[in-house]
Motif scaffolding. Structure first.
Motif, mmCIF file in Angstrom:
data_model
loop_
_atom_site.group_PDB
_atom_site.id
_atom_site.type_symbol
_atom_site.label_atom_id
_atom_site.label_comp_id
_atom_site.label_asym_id
_atom_site.label_seq_id
_atom_site.Cartn_x
_atom_site.Cartn_y
_atom_site.Cartn_z
ATOM 1 N N UNK A 1 0.822 -1.217 0.000
ATOM 2 C CA UNK A 1 0.000 0.000 0.000
ATOM 3 C C UNK A 1 0.851 1.260 0.000
ATOM 4 N N UNK A 2 2.135 1.106 0.255
ATOM 5 C CA UNK A 2 3.022 2.264 0.398
ATOM 6 C C UNK A 2 3.674 2.618 -0.936
ATOM 7 N N UNK A 3 4.256 3.817 -1.023
ATOM 8 C CA UNK A 3 4.977 4.182 -2.250
ATOM 9 C C UNK A 3 6.056 3.156 -2.553
ATOM 10 N N UNK A 4 6.266 2.811 -3.830
ATOM 11 C CA UNK A 4 5.657 3.429 -5.014
ATOM 12 C C UNK A 4 4.432 2.698 -5.553
ATOM 13 N N UNK A 5 3.948 1.635 -4.856
ATOM 14 C CA UNK A 5 2.871 0.814 -5.411
ATOM 15 C C UNK A 5 1.485 1.390 -5.128
ATOM 16 N N UNK A 6 1.268 1.884 -3.909
ATOM 17 C CA UNK A 6 0.005 2.536 -3.541
ATOM 18 C C UNK A 6 -1.212 1.637 -3.749
ATOM 19 N N UNK A 7 -1.095 0.351 -3.486
ATOM 20 C CA UNK A 7 -2.243 -0.532 -3.656
ATOM 21 C C UNK A 7 -3.259 -0.301 -2.541
ATOM 22 N N UNK A 8 -4.535 -0.442 -2.873
ATOM 23 C CA UNK A 8 -5.613 -0.211 -1.910
ATOM 24 C C UNK A 8 -5.830 -1.475 -1.080
ATOM 25 N N UNK A 9 -4.929 -1.748 -0.174
ATOM 26 C CA UNK A 9 -5.024 -2.920 0.687
ATOM 27 C C UNK A 9 -5.917 -2.609 1.889
ATOM 28 N N UNK A 10 -6.420 -3.654 2.572
ATOM 29 C CA UNK A 10 -7.296 -3.417 3.732
ATOM 30 C C UNK A 10 -6.623 -2.618 4.842
ATOM 31 N N UNK A 11 -5.294 -2.699 4.958
ATOM 32 C CA UNK A 11 -4.580 -2.010 6.028
ATOM 33 C C UNK A 11 -3.838 -0.774 5.538
ATOM 34 N N UNK A 12 -4.246 -0.247 4.384
ATOM 35 C CA UNK A 12 -3.498 0.839 3.755
ATOM 36 C C UNK A 12 -3.348 2.056 4.668
ATOM 37 N N UNK A 13 -4.415 2.459 5.310
ATOM 38 C CA UNK A 13 -4.360 3.659 6.147
ATOM 39 C C UNK A 13 -3.411 3.459 7.326
ATOM 40 N N UNK A 14 -3.521 2.320 7.972
ATOM 41 C CA UNK A 14 -2.643 2.032 9.106
ATOM 42 C C UNK A 14 -1.191 1.910 8.686
ATOM 43 N N UNK A 15 -0.950 1.342 7.515
ATOM 44 C CA UNK A 15 0.417 1.201 7.025
ATOM 45 C C UNK A 15 1.021 2.553 6.646
ATOM 46 N N UNK A 16 0.220 3.408 6.010
ATOM 47 C CA UNK A 16 0.701 4.746 5.687
ATOM 48 C C UNK A 16 1.045 5.530 6.956
ATOM 49 N N UNK A 17 0.196 5.387 7.966
ATOM 50 C CA UNK A 17 0.397 6.141 9.204
ATOM 51 C C UNK A 17 1.679 5.728 9.911
#
Length: 250
Positions: A43-59
């Motif tokens: 979910x993180x750069x550079x892939x930016x996939x919309x995974x279920x934990x994307x928000x938590x992983x970005x944070x």
């Protein structure tokens, strides 16, 4: 929270504990492991996939790189600051609209602008300002960003404005730990000036568009034109103590 994200949090807790204890050697050893772990998150750069934990992983990734940037200042590693800031900036943009703004964002962006001033990277300085304006129409109104711009303008003035900045740093208090963030860049700036004075070109000594004059030893601090801007930038830098939670620095 899935297992990989939970493992990142567990290791980051160890990192933050060492950070709070000012064990920066341990932090430096732990940081590559954290970076490797978050690099596996799609979910993180550079892939930016919309995974279920994307928000938590970005944070958590943003938090890790914010600590990495501050760690680079604690250890006076200019290259690490630049490298980790470039990574962190991706998370500021990737998280825009998806995460609440980080309370450290404007402070760190302001310190990066100060770094670019110290390195005399005028073109990059203006590029960063353009990117900030694209990110948020009100970004340039933030005190930390605005004061960096005002400082840049003061450095372009004739009559020793750059030397005035060096004089201003002499008034910085020595007993406030978070002032060390900005002081590190001011130390680098002073070294740049000393190097130029040791081997000046013919004619006027120039650094970008700033002209140097011999500093007047009798000039009182209140007459230093850039003192206000430096103190305002340092005031912003003191808020970075929110990351390490400390009042005193050893």
């Amino acid at each position: 929270m899935d297992a990989p994200l939970q493992e990142v949090h567990l290791n980051f807790d160890i990192f933050r504990k060492a950070f709070e204890q000012k064990d920066f050697n341990a932090c430096t050893e732990l940081l590559p492991k954290l970076k490797t772990m978050i690099a596996q998150m799609r979910s993180l750069p550079p892939m930016y996939e919309a995974t279920p934990n994307a928000v938590g992983e970005l944070a958590v990734a943003r938090d890790i790189y914010e600590h990495a940037v501050v760690l680079s200042l604690k250890t006076e590693d200019e290259e690490a600051f630049e490298r980790d800031f470039l990574q962190l900036k991706q998370y500021y943009y990737a998280g825009y609209g998806r995460l609440p703004p980080s309370p450290q964002e404007d402070l760190i962006l302001g310190l990066n602008l100060l770094r670019l001033l110290v390195q005399n990277k005028t073109d990059e300085f203006h590029t960063e300002l353009e990117l900030l304006a694209c990110l948020s129409p009100t970004a340039l109104d933030n005190p930390c960003i605005k004061h960096a711009v005002e400082l840049k303008q003061s450095l372009m003035e004739e009559g020793g404005a750059y030397i005035s900045v060096l004089l201003a740093r002499q008034t910085m208090p020595d007993d406030i730990s978070t002032y060390t963030y900005a002081r590190y860049f001011m130390d680098l700036l002073e070294k740049t000036i000393r190097d130029q004075e040791a081997d000046p070109p013919e004619g006027d000594v120039k650094y970008d568009a700033a002209f140097f004059e011999k500093a007047k030893e009798s000039a009182p601090c209140k007459e230093i034109p850039s003192l206000q801007f430096i103190n305002q930038m340092l005031s912003c830098a003191t808020k970075l103590g929110q990351i390490d939670g400390s009042e005193n620095d050893s």
